[in-house]
Motif scaffolding. Structure first.
Motif, PDB file in Angstrom:
ATOM      1  N   LYS A  61     -59.943  -5.283 -20.131  1.00  0.00           N
ATOM      2  CA  LYS A  61     -61.247  -5.683 -19.610  1.00  0.00           C
ATOM      3  C   LYS A  61     -62.036  -4.445 -19.165  1.00  0.00           C
ATOM      4  CE  LYS A  61     -62.820  -9.866 -17.501  1.00  0.00           C
ATOM      5  NZ  LYS A  61     -62.487 -11.050 -16.760  1.00  0.00           N
ATOM      6  N   ALA A  62     -61.335  -3.501 -18.542  1.00  0.00           N
ATOM      7  CA  ALA A  62     -61.978  -2.244 -18.122  1.00  0.00           C
ATOM      8  C   ALA A  62     -62.551  -1.521 -19.335  1.00  0.00           C
ATOM      9  CB  ALA A  62     -60.974  -1.356 -17.395  1.00  0.00           C
ATOM     10  N   LEU A  63     -61.775  -1.463 -20.398  1.00  0.00           N
ATOM     11  CA  LEU A  63     -62.212  -0.793 -21.623  1.00  0.00           C
ATOM     12  C   LEU A  63     -63.470  -1.442 -22.211  1.00  0.00           C
ATOM     13  CD1 LEU A  63     -61.664   1.417 -23.688  1.00  0.00           C
ATOM     14  CD2 LEU A  63     -60.138  -0.179 -24.887  1.00  0.00           C
ATOM     15  N   GLU A  64     -63.541  -2.760 -22.129  1.00  0.00           N
ATOM     16  CA  GLU A  64     -64.720  -3.469 -22.632  1.00  0.00           C
ATOM     17  C   GLU A  64     -65.982  -3.021 -21.897  1.00  0.00           C
ATOM     18  OE1 GLU A  64     -63.984  -7.697 -22.392  1.00  0.00           O
ATOM     19  OE2 GLU A  64     -62.104  -7.503 -23.531  1.00  0.00           O
ATOM     20  N   TYR A  65     -65.889  -2.895 -20.581  1.00  0.00           N
ATOM     21  CA  TYR A  65     -67.055  -2.478 -19.797  1.00  0.00           C
ATOM     22  C   TYR A  65     -67.371  -1.003 -20.012  1.00  0.00           C
ATOM     23  CZ  TYR A  65     -67.532  -6.982 -17.587  1.00  0.00           C
ATOM     24  OH  TYR A  65     -67.761  -8.315 -17.373  1.00  0.00           O
ATOM     25  N   SER A 108     -66.834   0.608 -22.695  1.00  0.00           N
ATOM     26  CA  SER A 108     -67.403   0.694 -24.046  1.00  0.00           C
ATOM     27  C   SER A 108     -68.881   0.307 -24.068  1.00  0.00           C
ATOM     28  CB  SER A 108     -66.625  -0.200 -25.011  1.00  0.00           C
ATOM     29  OG  SER A 108     -65.305   0.270 -25.140  1.00  0.00           O
ATOM     30  N   GLN A 109     -69.264  -0.615 -23.209  1.00  0.00           N
ATOM     31  CA  GLN A 109     -70.676  -0.988 -23.108  1.00  0.00           C
ATOM     32  C   GLN A 109     -71.493   0.103 -22.404  1.00  0.00           C
ATOM     33  OE1 GLN A 109     -71.529  -5.042 -21.635  1.00  0.00           O
ATOM     34  NE2 GLN A 109     -69.323  -5.432 -21.877  1.00  0.00           N
ATOM     35  N   PRO A 169     -72.598   4.095 -24.645  1.00  0.00           N
ATOM     36  CA  PRO A 169     -73.839   4.390 -25.378  1.00  0.00           C
ATOM     37  C   PRO A 169     -75.060   4.486 -24.460  1.00  0.00           C
ATOM     38  CG  PRO A 169     -73.009   2.197 -25.963  1.00  0.00           C
ATOM     39  CD  PRO A 169     -71.989   2.845 -25.093  1.00  0.00           C
ATOM     40  N   LEU A 170     -75.073   3.706 -23.389  1.00  0.00           N
ATOM     41  CA  LEU A 170     -76.197   3.792 -22.444  1.00  0.00           C
ATOM     42  C   LEU A 170     -76.199   5.127 -21.723  1.00  0.00           C
ATOM     43  CD1 LEU A 170     -76.008   0.216 -20.862  1.00  0.00           C
ATOM     44  CD2 LEU A 170     -77.741   1.073 -22.438  1.00  0.00           C
ATOM     45  N   SER A 171     -75.012   5.581 -21.362  1.00  0.00           N
ATOM     46  CA  SER A 171     -74.892   6.887 -20.673  1.00  0.00           C
ATOM     47  C   SER A 171     -75.307   8.018 -21.587  1.00  0.00           C
ATOM     48  CB  SER A 171     -73.461   7.108 -20.194  1.00  0.00           C
ATOM     49  OG  SER A 171     -73.097   6.116 -19.252  1.00  0.00           O
ATOM     50  N   ARG A 172     -74.952   7.916 -22.860  1.00  0.00           N
ATOM     51  CA  ARG A 172     -75.328   8.967 -23.820  1.00  0.00           C
ATOM     52  C   ARG A 172     -76.835   9.012 -24.039  1.00  0.00           C
ATOM     53  NH1 ARG A 172     -70.476   8.089 -28.198  1.00  0.00           N
ATOM     54  NH2 ARG A 172     -68.978   9.435 -27.136  1.00  0.00           N
ATOM     55  N   ALA A 173     -77.445   7.833 -24.033  1.00  0.00           N
ATOM     56  CA  ALA A 173     -78.900   7.761 -24.263  1.00  0.00           C
ATOM     57  C   ALA A 173     -79.629   8.319 -23.056  1.00  0.00           C
ATOM     58  CB  ALA A 173     -79.328   6.324 -24.494  1.00  0.00           C
ATOM     59  N   ASP A 231     -83.689  -0.799 -16.587  1.00  0.00           N
ATOM     60  CA  ASP A 231     -83.158   0.385 -15.899  1.00  0.00           C
ATOM     61  C   ASP A 231     -81.786   0.707 -16.484  1.00  0.00           C
ATOM     62  OD1 ASP A 231     -82.217   2.336 -14.178  1.00  0.00           O
ATOM     63  OD2 ASP A 231     -82.775   1.274 -12.350  1.00  0.00           O
ATOM     64  N   ARG A 232     -81.795   1.465 -17.571  1.00  0.00           N
ATOM     65  CA  ARG A 232     -80.567   1.763 -18.309  1.00  0.00           C
ATOM     66  C   ARG A 232     -79.579   2.600 -17.493  1.00  0.00           C
ATOM     67  NH1 ARG A 232     -81.395  -2.339 -20.695  1.00  0.00           N
ATOM     68  NH2 ARG A 232     -82.797  -2.431 -22.446  1.00  0.00           N
ATOM     69  N   GLY A 233     -80.082   3.443 -16.619  1.00  0.00           N
ATOM     70  CA  GLY A 233     -79.195   4.256 -15.780  1.00  0.00           C
ATOM     71  C   GLY A 233     -78.378   3.392 -14.839  1.00  0.00           C
ATOM     72  N   THR A 234     -79.041   2.467 -14.163  1.00  0.00           N
ATOM     73  CA  THR A 234     -78.333   1.560 -13.255  1.00  0.00           C
ATOM     74  C   THR A 234     -77.421   0.632 -14.035  1.00  0.00           C
ATOM     75  OG1 THR A 234     -80.130   1.686 -11.636  1.00  0.00           O
ATOM     76  CG2 THR A 234     -78.633  -0.188 -11.445  1.00  0.00           C
ATOM     77  N   GLU A 235     -77.869   0.192 -15.201  1.00  0.00           N
ATOM     78  CA  GLU A 235     -77.032  -0.668 -16.031  1.00  0.00           C
ATOM     79  C   GLU A 235     -75.744   0.054 -16.436  1.00  0.00           C
ATOM     80  OE1 GLU A 235     -77.111  -3.081 -20.314  1.00  0.00           O
ATOM     81  OE2 GLU A 235     -78.927  -2.071 -19.618  1.00  0.00           O
ATOM     82  N   ALA A 236     -75.878   1.299 -16.889  1.00  0.00           N
ATOM     83  CA  ALA A 236     -74.704   2.085 -17.298  1.00  0.00           C
ATOM     84  C   ALA A 236     -73.759   2.306 -16.123  1.00  0.00           C
ATOM     85  CB  ALA A 236     -75.146   3.428 -17.884  1.00  0.00           C
ATOM     86  N   MET A 237     -74.328   2.651 -14.967  1.00  0.00           N
ATOM     87  CA  MET A 237     -73.496   2.898 -13.782  1.00  0.00           C
ATOM     88  C   MET A 237     -72.776   1.625 -13.354  1.00  0.00           C
ATOM     89  SD  MET A 237     -72.300   5.029 -11.633  1.00  0.00           S
ATOM     90  CE  MET A 237     -73.314   6.417 -12.029  1.00  0.00           C
ATOM     91  N   THR A 238     -73.474   0.502 -13.404  1.00  0.00           N
ATOM     92  CA  THR A 238     -72.864  -0.769 -13.017  1.00  0.00           C
ATOM     93  C   THR A 238     -71.736  -1.148 -13.967  1.00  0.00           C
ATOM     94  OG1 THR A 238     -74.962  -1.488 -12.042  1.00  0.00           O
ATOM     95  CG2 THR A 238     -73.333  -3.194 -12.493  1.00  0.00           C
ATOM     96  N   LEU A 239     -71.953  -0.970 -15.259  1.00  0.00           N
ATOM     97  CA  LEU A 239     -70.892  -1.254 -16.235  1.00  0.00           C
ATOM     98  C   LEU A 239     -69.675  -0.361 -15.994  1.00  0.00           C
ATOM     99  CD1 LEU A 239     -73.159  -1.635 -19.381  1.00  0.00           C
ATOM    100  CD2 LEU A 239     -71.692  -3.441 -18.421  1.00  0.00           C
ATOM    101  N   THR A 240     -69.921   0.909 -15.698  1.00  0.00           N
ATOM    102  CA  THR A 240     -68.832   1.842 -15.401  1.00  0.00           C
ATOM    103  C   THR A 240     -68.095   1.410 -14.140  1.00  0.00           C
ATOM    104  OG1 THR A 240     -69.995   3.677 -16.462  1.00  0.00           O
ATOM    105  CG2 THR A 240     -68.284   4.260 -14.866  1.00  0.00           C
ATOM    106  N   ASN A 241     -68.844   1.008 -13.120  1.00  0.00           N
ATOM    107  CA  ASN A 241     -68.222   0.565 -11.864  1.00  0.00           C
ATOM    108  C   ASN A 241     -67.390  -0.691 -12.060  1.00  0.00           C
ATOM    109  OD1 ASN A 241     -69.370   2.712 -10.472  1.00  0.00           O
ATOM    110  ND2 ASN A 241     -71.109   1.526  -9.750  1.00  0.00           N
TER     111      ASN A 241
END
Length: 171
Positions: free
Chosen positions: A157-161, A163-164, A167-171, A134-144
């Motif tokens: 540390k925020a920037l690291e998350y 940055s991950q 690309p998921l959000s763009r996809a 579930d890339r949408g939830t993964e992207a949202m969780t990383l952003t959160n």
């Protein structure tokens, strides 16, 4: 291939499925050291899972309704409903909704200012969303997670998350 051949193939497939399910039921009964006659019929298991899924969705929606009220008291009540939904999703093995629900609980804790508690829930959600694809939830969780670290002043540390997540959000 004639219509009769197709019918025979379908009947054979049904018979194999029926025997497979019967075998699984017996194996499970033996493993649990219970008599075969005590095995729960497959239809009953499906019905129970659907009921639990409906109950989980109802609890999740009730949690969302409470959360949207915006008060701290309503948000605390939302957590209770989300936890109820989480327990049900875990019971039926719906890992995708388990990840979503964990993220929702994390969001409430974050808004209540309980950042470490929010990180605990996000950290549980992330591997589940990855495992279910579930890339949408993964992207949202990383952003959160990035947002929490940013609010805690841990900008690198925020920037690291973030940055991950990008690309998921763009996809």
């Amino acid at each position: 291939m004639s219509k009769i051949d197709k019918n025979k193939k379908g009947v054979a497939m049904f018979d194999r499925t029926k025997w497979f399910l019967a075998g699984m039921s017996i194996a499970l009964s033996v493993q649990l050291s219970q008599p075969v006659v005590a095995a729960v019929p497959v239809g009953k298991v499906i019905q129970t899972a659907q009921t639990s899924s409906n109950e989980a969705a109802t609890a999740l929606n009730e949690g969302l309704r409470l959360y949207q009220q915006g008060t701290a008291e309503a948000k605390r009540s939302a957590i209770v409903k989300y936890e109820e939904a989480l327990k049900l999703y875990r019971a039926i093995g719906d890992r995708r909704m388990e990840a979503t629900t964990l993220g929702s609980i994390g969001n409430v804790y974050s808004e209540l200012g309980e950042k470490q508690k929010a990180l605990e829930y996000y950290s549980q959600s992330l591997p589940l969303s990855r495992a279910t694809g579930d890339r949408g939830t993964e992207a949202m969780t990383l952003t959160n997670i990035g947002g929490v670290y940013s609010e805690l002043g841990e900008k690198q540390k925020a920037l690291e998350y973030y940055s991950q997540s990008l690309p998921l959000s763009r996809a």
